[in-house]
Design a protein around this motif. Structure first.
Motif, mmCIF file in Angstrom:
data_model
loop_
_atom_site.group_PDB
_atom_site.id
_atom_site.type_symbol
_atom_site.label_atom_id
_atom_site.label_comp_id
_atom_site.label_asym_id
_atom_site.label_seq_id
_atom_site.Cartn_x
_atom_site.Cartn_y
_atom_site.Cartn_z
ATOM 1 N N SER A 1 47.592 37.053 -18.887
ATOM 2 C CA SER A 1 47.757 36.935 -17.436
ATOM 3 C C SER A 1 49.077 36.249 -17.089
ATOM 4 O O SER A 1 49.572 35.388 -17.818
ATOM 5 N N HIS B 1 43.902 51.558 -5.327
ATOM 6 C CA HIS B 1 43.725 52.522 -6.415
ATOM 7 C C HIS B 1 44.008 53.945 -5.974
ATOM 8 O O HIS B 1 44.443 54.765 -6.774
ATOM 9 N N THR C 1 47.763 54.094 -6.389
ATOM 10 C CA THR C 1 48.412 53.875 -7.691
ATOM 11 C C THR C 1 47.728 54.534 -8.866
ATOM 12 O O THR C 1 48.339 54.716 -9.907
ATOM 13 N N ALA C 2 46.447 54.890 -8.745
ATOM 14 C CA ALA C 2 45.740 55.353 -9.941
ATOM 15 C C ALA C 2 44.848 56.542 -9.679
ATOM 16 O O ALA C 2 43.870 56.744 -10.381
ATOM 17 N N ARG D 1 45.869 40.782 -17.479
ATOM 18 C CA ARG D 1 46.486 41.818 -16.656
ATOM 19 C C ARG D 1 46.434 43.132 -17.419
ATOM 20 O O ARG D 1 46.336 43.141 -18.653
ATOM 21 N N SER D 2 46.481 44.242 -16.680
ATOM 22 C CA SER D 2 46.368 45.549 -17.311
ATOM 23 C C SER D 2 47.036 46.613 -16.443
ATOM 24 O O SER D 2 46.502 46.972 -15.382
ATOM 25 N N PRO D 3 48.206 47.105 -16.868
ATOM 26 C CA PRO D 3 48.851 48.188 -16.113
ATOM 27 C C PRO D 3 47.966 49.426 -16.003
ATOM 28 O O PRO D 3 48.004 50.148 -14.998
ATOM 29 N N GLN D 4 47.159 49.680 -17.034
ATOM 30 C CA GLN D 4 46.310 50.870 -17.015
ATOM 31 C C GLN D 4 45.141 50.726 -16.035
ATOM 32 O O GLN D 4 44.781 51.683 -15.340
ATOM 33 N N GLY E 1 44.843 48.315 -13.569
ATOM 34 C CA GLY E 1 45.255 47.902 -12.235
ATOM 35 C C GLY E 1 44.400 46.787 -11.674
ATOM 36 O O GLY E 1 44.017 45.849 -12.359
ATOM 37 N N ASP F 1 44.971 40.474 -13.031
ATOM 38 C CA ASP F 1 45.972 39.920 -12.126
ATOM 39 C C ASP F 1 46.110 40.719 -10.834
ATOM 40 O O ASP F 1 46.219 40.146 -9.735
ATOM 41 N N ASP F 2 46.132 42.045 -10.951
ATOM 42 C CA ASP F 2 46.368 42.870 -9.769
ATOM 43 C C ASP F 2 45.285 42.693 -8.720
ATOM 44 O O ASP F 2 45.544 42.808 -7.516
#
Length: 329
Positions: free
Chosen positions: A149, A304, A307-308, A182-185, A187, A202-203
């Motif tokens: 994080s 989401h 972004t996803a 945290r996780s870019p995948q 989100g 984190d997001d």
């Protein structure tokens, strides 16, 4: 007369014999064989398609008959009647009915039986198994899907203190550990490990922003922990692994599927409703409105979608209906 192969039950020698009904006996004659067996002592194996049938005798000797039509005529003269199972399985409509019943039972077991068994298994699962599975899953995810994080330590401590200060309904775990990642995948999201620990990304903190709404999202995750939803999904996804874990103590199968199952989990509408209701109860118990959870869901859904590809909507079904329900409370 009917031809058959005769086996005496003591050797592999085959003798060709002839069968005929003589009064109350079955007469067997042929190579070195001349015997009579009372009809009441003749056992006839059930029919299996066009496969030869056996006539078995009390001394373990038997005859194998290939001419099934001639055998049917002989059995008729003996007043022999095949068992009801043998008769039924040769009728197409009963076979089709049996297949339909088996299919219905399989569907019922999957739709109702499997969730019921998973619920019982999850509620009775020893705590050490849940901890072991969670540790293994977290170990597999850290450094891959999950990264350290970037939320400041004092911010983490503040959120953790506020969460642990919440009053929970009876049976709730007010000391559940918060894990910051945290996780870019993934989100903006949070998820609960089988042992009740909550992973907060984190997001989610950044996008939701408002601490009370973040606490509402955590209360929702606490509802998943309270209902053992993570373990129930894990057990349903690996029924063999569940059996080995619960009855044998071998949790290797569950350990193998745990990381992928947690990442791909699709909570059912029932699980989400239960977690929402639990979260709403927590908020009310602490003098806050359940609408806070609806507001958090609204922010996450919009994030989401942008972004996803609406991943949040796919993992949290009927989000609009859920928000409406929470605001009605």
């Amino acid at each position: 007369m009917l031809s058959a192969d005769y086996f005496d039950g003591r050797s592999t020698r085959v003798r060709v014999v002839h069968l005929e009904v003589a009064g109350e006996d079955l007469k067997i004659t042929g190579e070195d064989i001349d015997r009579r067996v009372p009809l009441t002592q003749v056992k006839v194996d059930e029919r299996l398609g066009r496969a030869p049938r056996r006539l078995r005798f009390a001394d373990e000797a038997f005859c194998v008959v290939s001419d099934l039509n001639a055998l049917d005529a002989l059995l008729s003269s003996m007043a022999h009647r095949d068992g009801w199972v043998d008769r039924v399985q040769r009728r197409a409509r009963f076979v089709l009915l049996s297949l339909a019943v088996c299919a219905a039972l399989a569907v019922a077991a999957y739709v109702w039986g499997l969730p019921w068994a998973a619920d019982i298994g999850a509620s009775r699962m020893p705590a050490w198994i849940s901890v072991k599975i969670s540790d293994q899953a977290l170990k597999a995810l850290d450094g891959g899907f999950l990264l350290p994080s970037r939320i400041a330590a004092d911010r983490q401590q503040a959120l953790m203190a506020k969460f642990h200060a919440l009053r929970l309904p009876e049976g709730g775990n007010a000391k559940a550990e918060l894990l910051f990642r945290r996780s870019p995948q993934l989100g903006a999201n949070a998820f609960t490990l089988p042992d009740g620990r909550i992973v907060l990304l984190d997001d989610l903190i950044t996008i939701v922003g408002d601490d009370r709404q973040i606490l509402a999202a955590l209360a929702h995750e606490a509802g998943h922990a309270h209902g053992h939803h993570g373990m129930r999904i894990l057990l349903q996804s690996s029924i063999v692994g569940a059996f080995l874990a619960f009855y044998v103590g071998d949790i290797s199968s569950l350990l193998a599927v745990a990381p992928a199952t947690l990442m791909q989990a699709r909570y059912s509408r029932e699980f989400e409703t239960q977690a929402d209701d639990y979260g709403a109860a927590v908020l009310k118990l602490n003098g806050m409105s359940p609408a806070l959870l609806a507001d958090a869901l609204d922010k996450l859904a919009k994030s989401h979608q942008e972004t996803a590809g609406a991943r949040y909507l796919s993992t949290h079904p009927a989000t609009v209906e859920r928000m409406r329900h929470l605001r009605s409370l």
